[in-house]
Design an enzyme around this catalytic site. Structure first.
Site, short mmCIF file in Angstrom:
data_model
loop_
_atom_site.label_atom_id
_atom_site.label_comp_id
_atom_site.label_asym_id
_atom_site.label_seq_id
_atom_site.Cartn_x
_atom_site.Cartn_y
_atom_site.Cartn_z
N ALA A 236 46.79 22.08 3.77
CA ALA A 236 47.72 21.55 4.91
C ALA A 236 47.05 20.29 5.60
CB ALA A 236 47.98 23.21 5.42
N THR A 237 45.82 20.50 5.85
CA THR A 237 44.90 19.58 6.74
C THR A 237 44.68 18.89 6.17
OG1 THR A 237 42.26 21.81 6.89
CG2 THR A 237 42.04 19.07 7.89
N CYS B 118 33.82 32.42 16.55
CA CYS B 118 32.74 32.54 16.39
C CYS B 118 31.90 30.68 16.39
CB CYS B 118 32.27 32.69 15.49
SG CYS B 118 30.63 33.71 15.56
N SER C 252 50.55 24.65 1.83
CA SER C 252 49.19 24.22 2.09
C SER C 252 49.40 25.34 0.26
CB SER C 252 48.84 24.83 2.37
OG SER C 252 47.07 25.18 2.04
N THR D 92 43.20 10.55 -8.13
CA THR D 92 43.70 11.06 -9.25
C THR D 92 44.74 13.31 -9.10
OG1 THR D 92 41.88 10.18 -10.85
CG2 THR D 92 43.24 12.16 -11.69
N GLN E 97 52.61 28.51 6.94
CA GLN E 97 52.62 30.11 7.57
C GLN E 97 53.80 30.24 7.13
OE1 GLN E 97 49.92 31.91 7.99
NE2 GLN E 97 47.97 30.60 7.79
C1 LIG Z 1 45.61 27.26 6.53
C2 LIG Z 1 46.21 26.10 7.66
C3 LIG Z 1 46.04 25.17 7.79
C4 LIG Z 1 44.78 24.91 6.99
O1 LIG Z 1 45.15 24.26 5.14
P1 LIG Z 1 44.26 23.50 4.54
O2 LIG Z 1 45.22 23.90 2.93
O3 LIG Z 1 43.14 24.95 4.21
O4 LIG Z 1 43.80 22.45 4.48
C5 LIG Z 1 46.96 24.12 8.31
N1 LIG Z 1 47.79 24.69 9.11
C6 LIG Z 1 48.03 26.25 9.43
C7 LIG Z 1 49.10 26.35 10.22
C8 LIG Z 1 47.51 26.91 9.00
O5 LIG Z 1 47.52 27.97 8.26
#
Ligand SMILES: *Cc1c(COP(=O)(O)O)cnc(C)c1O
Length: 404
Positions: free
Chosen positions: A73-74, A328, A201, A242, A181
């Site tokens: 998702a990032t 943290c 994700s 890939t 989420q």
């Molecule tokens: C976990 C999360 C991400 C990041 O997803 P990754 O697949 O770990 O890069 C982005 N947005 C939200 C809301 C998330 O909970």
């Protein structure tokens, strides 16, 4: 019961064993490159990717051609924001988002601000919801994108996506949603919800880490993003590299399981969440954060006033894995920017715990957690001077704190 108990399913979920079974052959006998067009190894891999693409698309009501596989998702958040900013530069440079978005969205916005973008960060109310009127009034002729997350990762608040998309449609701007989420947990349908681009994700929905997707609408309107990764032109030129075939196969299987099991999972998990929340809220001076009437079914974020979340966790974190409202950073414990945006003071933000239940959470584990957390809160309060002052009826907010 197996220890430690895992109640941090918003951070990541374990792979469903059915997902692993589906993935395994794609590491060994079916190891081909899905872009190898001239032999059976490639064809087998490509067929598996096509099938997974259908499974993922079906979960969100999309067409398979609208799914761009990414590393998570990032990356999908970055591709959406930076890709729209570049692709629609002729139309305008204004993007609207919210202060409670994930760092991947906020930092991608900060990045394009340095490249000339104007970004508006909408505030939220004390439940974590944006104000729809304010959104509408903020959209100008220069607005090319509204980026609002479907559901928040810390408190679980679900935004009113249908109302948001209606505003975007009326004003003629694209809508992107980080639905990491929400997808797999609650019904998400890109057409019913009117979403043009959407990130999600695999590892947040019982699939493997390192794979995710960006949904990019192909009609009404046809949306395009400028690639942020150049190379062999994979994924319709929007994301070269890939393909992670085993990961994608796992993602597809995870999506199908979520689609088929969602109703039953939600019924069971939300009942456990409610049991946990009801019991923990019997503790004096405990407060639920987020929007109880529009919230993910598996999340409960609770502040236990007069105790420190990190200290609370130390009381039981060998046995229970949860998250606290303090992030943290290198030097200090910063209270969560999401909780602060909801209007919580440092004290309430620092005293919060996020419980994220999941498909593999059992009632036994919830019962243990209720006991352990309740005991720890009471124990810590016994030795807390603040709690003593509160009990003696002092107005703690009137105390002048030494600031550093
Ligand atoms: C976990 C999360 C991400 C990041 O997803 P990754 O697949 O770990 O890069 C982005 N947005 C939200 C809301 C998330 O909970």
């Amino acid at each position: 019961m197996n220890f430690p108990i895992y109640l941090d399913n918003n951070a990541t979920t374990p792979c469903d064993p059915r997902v692993i079974d589906a993935m395994l052959p794609y590491f060994t006998s079916k190891f081909g490159n899905a872009a190898s067009r001239n032999h059976p190894f490639g064809w087998v891999a490509e067929e598996a990717v096509d099938y997974a693409r259908e499974q993922v698309a079906k979960l969100i009501g999309a067409d398979a051609k609208e799914i761009i596989f990414t590393s998570g998702a990032t990356e999908a958040d970055n591709l959406a924001i930076k890709g729209v900013f570049e692709m629609y530069a002729q139309k305008g440079n204004h993007i609207i988002t919210a202060v409670t978005e994930h760092k991947a969205v906020l930092d991608a916005c900060h990045h394009i601000e340095k490249l000339g973008a104007k970004v508006t960060y909408l505030p939220v109310n004390n439940e974590g919801l944006i104000n729809l009127e304010e959104l509408e009034n903020t959209i100008t002729d220069a607005t090319i994108l509204v980026a609002i997350m479907y559901a928040n990762n810390e408190v679980g608040t679900i935004q009113n996506m249908k109302a948001i998309s209606a505003i975007c449609k009326k004003k003629g701007t694209l809508l992107f949603s980080d639905a990491t989420q929400a997808v797999g947990k609650i019904p998400v349908d890109v057409n019913a919800d009117g979403i043009d681009l959407m990130a999600f994700s695999a590892h947040k929905m019982y699939g493997p880490k390192g794979v995710g997707a960006l949904y990019v609408r192909r009609k009404n309107p046809r949306v395009k993003v400028t690639a942020q990764m150049d190379g062999g032109g994979h994924e319709r030129g929007m994301r070269s590299g890939t393909l992670n075939v085993p990961g994608i196969v796992g993602f597809g299987t995870a999506a199908e399981i979520c689609r088929l099991d969602m109703e039953a999972d939600t019924a069971r998990i939300s009942k456990l969440r409610d049991k946990l929340e009801t019991a923990l809220c019997k503790i004096e001076e405990s407060y639920v954060n987020g929007c109880v009437s529009s919230r993910l079914p598996h999340v409960s974020n609770i502040s236990f006033k007069y105790v420190e979340g990190e200290g609370l966790m130390m009381g039981f974190n060998k046995n229970i894995a949860v998250s606290s409202g303090s992030a943290c950073t290198s030097a200090s414990l910063e209270p969560s920017y999401v909780l602060k945006a909801l209007g919580l003071g440092d004290d309430l933000a620092h005293s919060s715990l996020r419980f994220g239940l999941g498909r593999f959470t059992t009632e036994e584990e919830v019962d243990y957690t209720i006991e352990a957390v309740s005991k720890t809160v009471l124990k810590l309060r016994e030795v807390s001077p603040l709690w003593e002052m509160f009990k003696e009826g002092m107005d703690i907010n009137a105390i002048e704190w030494a600031h550093h």
